[in-house]
Write a protein that holds these residues in place. Structure first.
Motif, short mmCIF file in Angstrom:
data_model
loop_
_atom_site.label_atom_id
_atom_site.label_comp_id
_atom_site.label_asym_id
_atom_site.label_seq_id
_atom_site.Cartn_x
_atom_site.Cartn_y
_atom_site.Cartn_z
N ALA A 180 -32.59 62.68 11.92
CA ALA A 180 -33.58 63.76 11.93
C ALA A 180 -34.89 63.38 12.61
O ALA A 180 -35.63 64.27 13.02
CB ALA A 180 -33.86 64.24 10.51
N CYS A 197 -33.93 52.09 7.11
CA CYS A 197 -33.75 53.20 8.03
C CYS A 197 -32.99 52.63 9.22
O CYS A 197 -33.54 51.82 9.98
CB CYS A 197 -35.10 53.75 8.50
N GLU A 215 -35.53 59.62 14.01
CA GLU A 215 -35.40 58.37 14.77
C GLU A 215 -36.73 57.67 14.95
O GLU A 215 -36.99 57.04 15.97
CB GLU A 215 -34.70 58.65 16.11
N GLU A 216 -37.60 57.80 13.94
CA GLU A 216 -38.87 57.08 13.99
C GLU A 216 -39.24 56.57 12.60
O GLU A 216 -40.40 56.32 12.32
CB GLU A 216 -39.96 57.98 14.58
N CYS A 227 -32.33 53.76 11.95
CA CYS A 227 -32.91 54.06 13.27
C CYS A 227 -33.93 53.01 13.68
O CYS A 227 -34.27 52.91 14.85
CB CYS A 227 -33.55 55.45 13.28
N GLY A 243 -35.73 59.21 6.53
CA GLY A 243 -34.70 58.65 5.65
C GLY A 243 -33.31 59.24 5.83
O GLY A 243 -32.39 58.87 5.10
N SER A 244 -33.12 60.13 6.78
CA SER A 244 -31.78 60.74 6.93
C SER A 244 -30.77 59.73 7.45
O SER A 244 -29.57 59.95 7.36
CB SER A 244 -31.84 61.95 7.86
N GLU A 284 -39.28 57.96 9.61
CA GLU A 284 -40.10 58.79 8.73
C GLU A 284 -39.32 59.71 7.79
O GLU A 284 -39.90 60.30 6.91
CB GLU A 284 -41.05 59.67 9.57
S1 FES Z 1 -33.80 59.09 11.52
FE1 FES Z 1 -35.57 59.53 10.39
S2 FES Z 1 -35.96 57.63 9.40
FE2 FES Z 1 -34.31 57.19 10.70
#
Ligand code: FES
Ligand code: FES
Lengths: 166, 761
Positions: free
Chosen positions: A42, A61, A44-45, A63, A49-50, A47
């Motif tokens: 959701a 995380c 990729e930074e 990502c 947790g997805s 923030e």
């Molecule tokens: S994709 Fe949002 S924290 Fe990893």
């Protein structure tokens, strides 16, 4: 690391990664190379947790983790929860409590909550809120998610007591 | 043939009124559910979009040649490479598929690329040479109407002068205020994504997350210059929507790339790109003057509303209609003069978001009601009750409410519900949480109530319908409907309806697609329970009628004597019975189109029967505010809602909690900061969504069940009201706690630390 062949251990299985680019995140490799797309992307930074997975039992995380740096470590993803075809108690509680709407946050939350309950089977409300505060959910307002955790933790407590009583 | 009552159907699976579980719940908790972001094809290419870094510029030249030469690149397209209609738009086509000579907002698509790997896509996008000649952006919505037109259609999307009643007299008590609402993002967790696959007939199959497949299909087909049957859209798993997916984003781009390369092409926006890639909630500036008698009776409301629509039309004109029609709140007002406008600027385009125009005005009219209560020395709940709309009253468009309007009920139950919160016992529960060291001495508590309302379904004469088919074969019902499931739970409801009416256990839902059924309309405007629920209900009822008459005929029975019970059909007048499975060896299939009662356009005074039905809600918020640090903690939300009838208690609760969270977000956290047309915070690092620590428990004081006449099962849509009065209640509670005259949401720490105390305090 160079872009050579490396091996990742995911949910107990070894996967060889061929022509991996050294800059690829663990999330990317899981989703696109191993086709384990249960971990979500959701932001990729780091923030939302997805993309939450367990790395040697710790929540990360995926990502934010370079795939190649996870060599030799135990990776557990949403696909590794439950046993065989059976879903875990927390997964079942999510369905029963209405904790799933669109479901995009669900895999990451389940990995985080599974880890929480494994270390603290009977967390209080604030502890649960803190533990999942890194997992954004846009649909539910968290009410049914907290309820699912209560259901799962209650049934674990009852189980533990029964086992102790034996 | 007489209509058979549905009440004699007995079935074991959860039916209407029960907490049926989502059919997609298990795949979602296993991580197996395929979202649009997860689509994959062995031959697929990745697509990417080059976006304007400038909010306003002329494009002097675009050179795609260097990008085309790069490794792995299969196509690079700019506006020159498109053949179909160059513009698209949900209500009015004014937005270029790819910028042609000019860009009007930061993030506007300029070129698209397909390559074998996302990294090569990124490199190719960097290699495209675009020369821009910068233009001073029009970023102040107040200047838009006088400024030079930034689009051939001009800078005014719509203006509404809503004049109701005769009295121009001033009231004994007058309160006035100016209010502002910032730009909110829907921020669905799944970003825009999808895959287009070229087909052998020269057409294209598009798998995409959206709210309205058929409206997308028509726009995509026009822009590809293809007949609509050659463009087939299928819903891919949707990671939330909330309005963000009502407009086209990557749909046409994906199809252009797939048709050009002859290969499947996938795109998946990054979070930052998503902030630039969909419409947002309209920022609003509102001025209000309320007039009342000294006993609190409202006599007149004057208002001026200005919405910033950003660069392109999207649904701006319908959003303004809502803002104007619901500007007075759910109160009886004999005279209003409301002047509303929505304008074009070089800011990010705005369109649909949950609450659709009603959120902004609710914040303002409820602040006004609080001000009025203070000026009158009256209890704010009493003031609201005194003026509350009820069935049979007129709203300010002159439309009489013919359906239910339990406004007093939602207010009373919400106000009377006991609070369950005590003082914060841990640092973590104080405003700012563990990361701050709030001094409990500086913390003040406040509490307030707010009420809101909204239209259900599409308004102003729109031909609003949904189509569904039901097939009954071997005792299994298959429902086909193009309703977009975006997380709201229509899939659950469709199964409940089929079980309720047909008495079947197993209900299969066919994929939502444009190729097997007509339009279901949009998953928005709280309309699908009523509209697609209505279509599924009609189709199932017709199947039932045909089934029972077929059995009656073939077994020489009186159709009136037949009932569906325990998975079979039985006669009440003989001992005949047959299982549903046996009775449907030969299939029965019916398609039905459901329409709501017609609505009518607003006239030049903003008058007319423009809406179908109204839903009401109240929220009460309890907040703690750290006055020194300017931090707010919402400690409790209590709500009552007018729902018509509860169809699925569990899913309903999820809508109430989730909507309240978005309302809380707008009140204290969420804003897209736009300066000179540029978004300063297009990331989850800087755009703050409520977390589990920000969100208090939501107490449901009451679900008011007064069946809505004409609504299938008497149920009203429930998705939007929770996001309407919640923002107003939280803001009002902060005012109550601090005594500050807070006129803007989201309320920022600086608003608390540096604001003057209100004169009324
Ligand atoms: S994709 Fe949002 S924290 Fe990893
Ligand atoms: S269920 Fe949609 S984001 Fe959590």
């Amino acid at each position: 690391m160079t872009s050579e062949i490396y091996t990742l251990t995911v949910n107990g299985n070894d996967y060889q990664i061929l022509d991996g680019h050294p800059s690829e995140s663990l999330l990317w490799v899981l989703r696109e190379r191993l086709e384990l797309s249960g971990s979500k992307n959701a932001c990729e930074e780091g923030e939302c947790g997805s993309c939450t997975v367990l790395l040697d039992g710790e929540i990360v995380c995926s990502c934010l983790v370079l795939a190649a740096s996870a060599v030799g470590r135990e990776i557990v993803t949403i696909e590794g929860l439950g046993s065989g075809n059976e879903i875990s108690d927390v997964q079942q509680a999510f369905v029963d409590a209405g904790a799933v709407q669109c479901g995009f946050c669900t895999p990451g939350l389940l990995v985080a909550i599974d880890q929480l309950l494994n270390t603290n089977p009977d967390p209080d409300d604030l502890t649960v809120r803190e533990a999942i505060s890194g997992n954004l959910c846009r649909c539910t307002g968290y009410g049914r998610i907290l309820e699912a955790v209560r259901i799962a933790s209650n049934s674990r407590t009852v189980q533990n007591e029964e086992e102790k009583g034996k | 043939m007489s209509r058979v009552q549905t009440s004699d159907t007995v079935t074991k699976g959860p039916r209407i009124g029960e907490s049926a579980l989502r059919p997609d719940g298990i795949p979602k908790v296993k991580g197996e559910f395929v979202f649009s972001n997860d689509l994959r094809h062995p031959q697929m290419l990745w697509g990417g979009t080059l976006r304007s870094p400038h909010p306003a510029a002329r494009i002097v030249s675009i050179n795609t040649a260097p990008a085309l030469k790069m490794t792995g690149v299969h196509a690079v397209l700019s506006s020159e490479d498109t053949e179909g209609m160059p513009l698209y738009g949900l209500e009015h086509p004014d937005q270029p598929v790819l910028a042609d000579g000019v860009v009007r907002y930061q993030g506007e698509p300029v070129a698209i690329v397909a390559a074998d790997h996302p990294e090569n896509v990124r490199l190719a996008l960097e290699a495209i040479e675009v020369e821009y000649e910068l233009i001073e952006p029009l970023s102040d919505s107040k200047l838009a109407q006088e400024a030079k037109a930034i689009h051939p259609d001009g800078n005014l999307f719509r203006k509404i002068d809503l004049i109701y009643g005769n009295s121009q007299e001033d009231g004994e008590i007058i309160v006035e205020g100016t209010y502002e609402v910032g730009m909110q993002d829907q921020a669905p967790l799944g970003t825009e994504s999808g895959m287009a696959i070229p087909s052998e007939d020269g057409g294209v199959d598009l798998f995409v997350s959206t709210q309205w497949l058929h409206a997308d299909r028509d726009q995509v087909a026009a822009c590809l210059n293809l007949p609509s049957e050659k463009v087939r859209l299928t819903l891919a798993g949707v990671g939330g929507a909330f309005g963000a997916r009502e407009d086209i984003s990557l749909h046409i781009h994906l199809c252009l790339l797939a048709l050009r390369t002859g290969k499947p092409v996938k795109m998946s926006y990054s979070r930052t790109e998503s902030f630039h890639g969909h419409v947002h909630r309209h920022p609003a500036q509102m001025w209000y003057r309320h007039h009342a008698k000294s006993d609190g009776t409202l006599t007149r409301i004057e208002a001026r509303l200005l919405l910033d629509g950003g660069a392109y039309a999207s649904t701006s004109s319908a959003v303004l209609a809502n803002a104007a029609c619901f500007a007075a709140g759910p109160y009886r007002v004999p005279s209003v003069q409301i002047h509303g406008a929505v304008v074009r600027t070089n800011n990010p385009p705005c369109g649909a978001m949950r609450g659709f125009g009603c959120v902004q005005v609710c914040f303002a009219h409820e602040a006004q009601m609080d001000k009025l209560a203070i000026a009158l020395g009256m209890d704010p709940v009493e003031l609201r009750l005194k003026n509350a709309l009820k069935s049979g009253d007129q709203i300010i468009t002159g439309q009489t409410i013919t359906g239910t309007a339990p406004v007093a009920e939602v207010i009373e139950t919400c106000a009377q519900h006991p609070t369950s919160v005590g003082a914060a016992s841990e640092q973590m529960e104080l405003p700012g949480g563990a990361g701050r060291t709030a001094d409990p001495k500086n913390i003040v508590r406040g509490e307030a109530i707010a009420v809101g309302f909204k239209n259900l379904m599409f308004s102003e004469g729109f031909d609003d319908f949904s189509t569904a088919s039901c097939q009954l074969l071997d005792g299994v019902a298959t429902i086909t409907c193009a309703c977009a499931e975006v997380g709201q739970g229509f899939v659950t409801l469709a199964q409940q309806i089929a079980r309720e009416i047909l008495g079947v256990e197993e209900v299969i839902l066919a994929p939502a697609s444009t190729s097997n059924v007509g339009s279901a309309g949009s998953t928005s405007a709280s309309r699908q329970t009523w509209m697609s629920g209505g279509a599924v209900k009609s189709a199932c009822e017709e199947v039932r009628i045909r089934l029972l008459s077929r059995i009656a005929e073939s077994h020489d029975l009186d159709v009136e004597s037949l009932v569906i019970v325990d998975g079979g059909i039985a006669s009440l007048s003989s001992n005949f019975s047959i299982s549903l499975k046996e009775a449907t060896i030969e299939s029965i299939e019916v398609e039905e189109t459901y329409r709501h009662m017609p609505t009518h356009p607003l006239d030049e005074n903003g008058q007319g029967d423009a809406h179908v039905s109204f839903a009401f809600s109240a929220h009460r918020a309890v907040v703690d505010v750290d006055q020194e640090l300017g931090l707010i903690k919402v400690v409790e939300l209590i709500t009552s809602q007018d729902v018509g009838r509860v169809l699925n208690p569990l899913q309903l609760q999820g809508q109430l909690e989730g909507g309240a969270a978005q309302g809380l977000g707008l009140a204290v956290l969420e804003e897209i900061n736009v300066v000179d047309g540029r978004i300063l915070n297009p990331s989850f690092t800087d755009y703050l969504l409520p977390t589990a620590l920000d969100m208090p428990p939501v107490e449901i004081a009451a679900l008011i069940e007064q069946p809505e006449p004409n609504a299938p099962f008497g149920a009203k849509g429930v998705g939007e009201p929770p996001a309407i009065s919640s923002t107003a209640a939280v803001a009002s509670a902060v005012r109550n706690a601090t005594g500050l005259d807070l006129q803007r949401v989201p309320i920022r720490p600086t608003d608390i630390v540096f604001s003057e105390k209100s004169e009324n305090d």
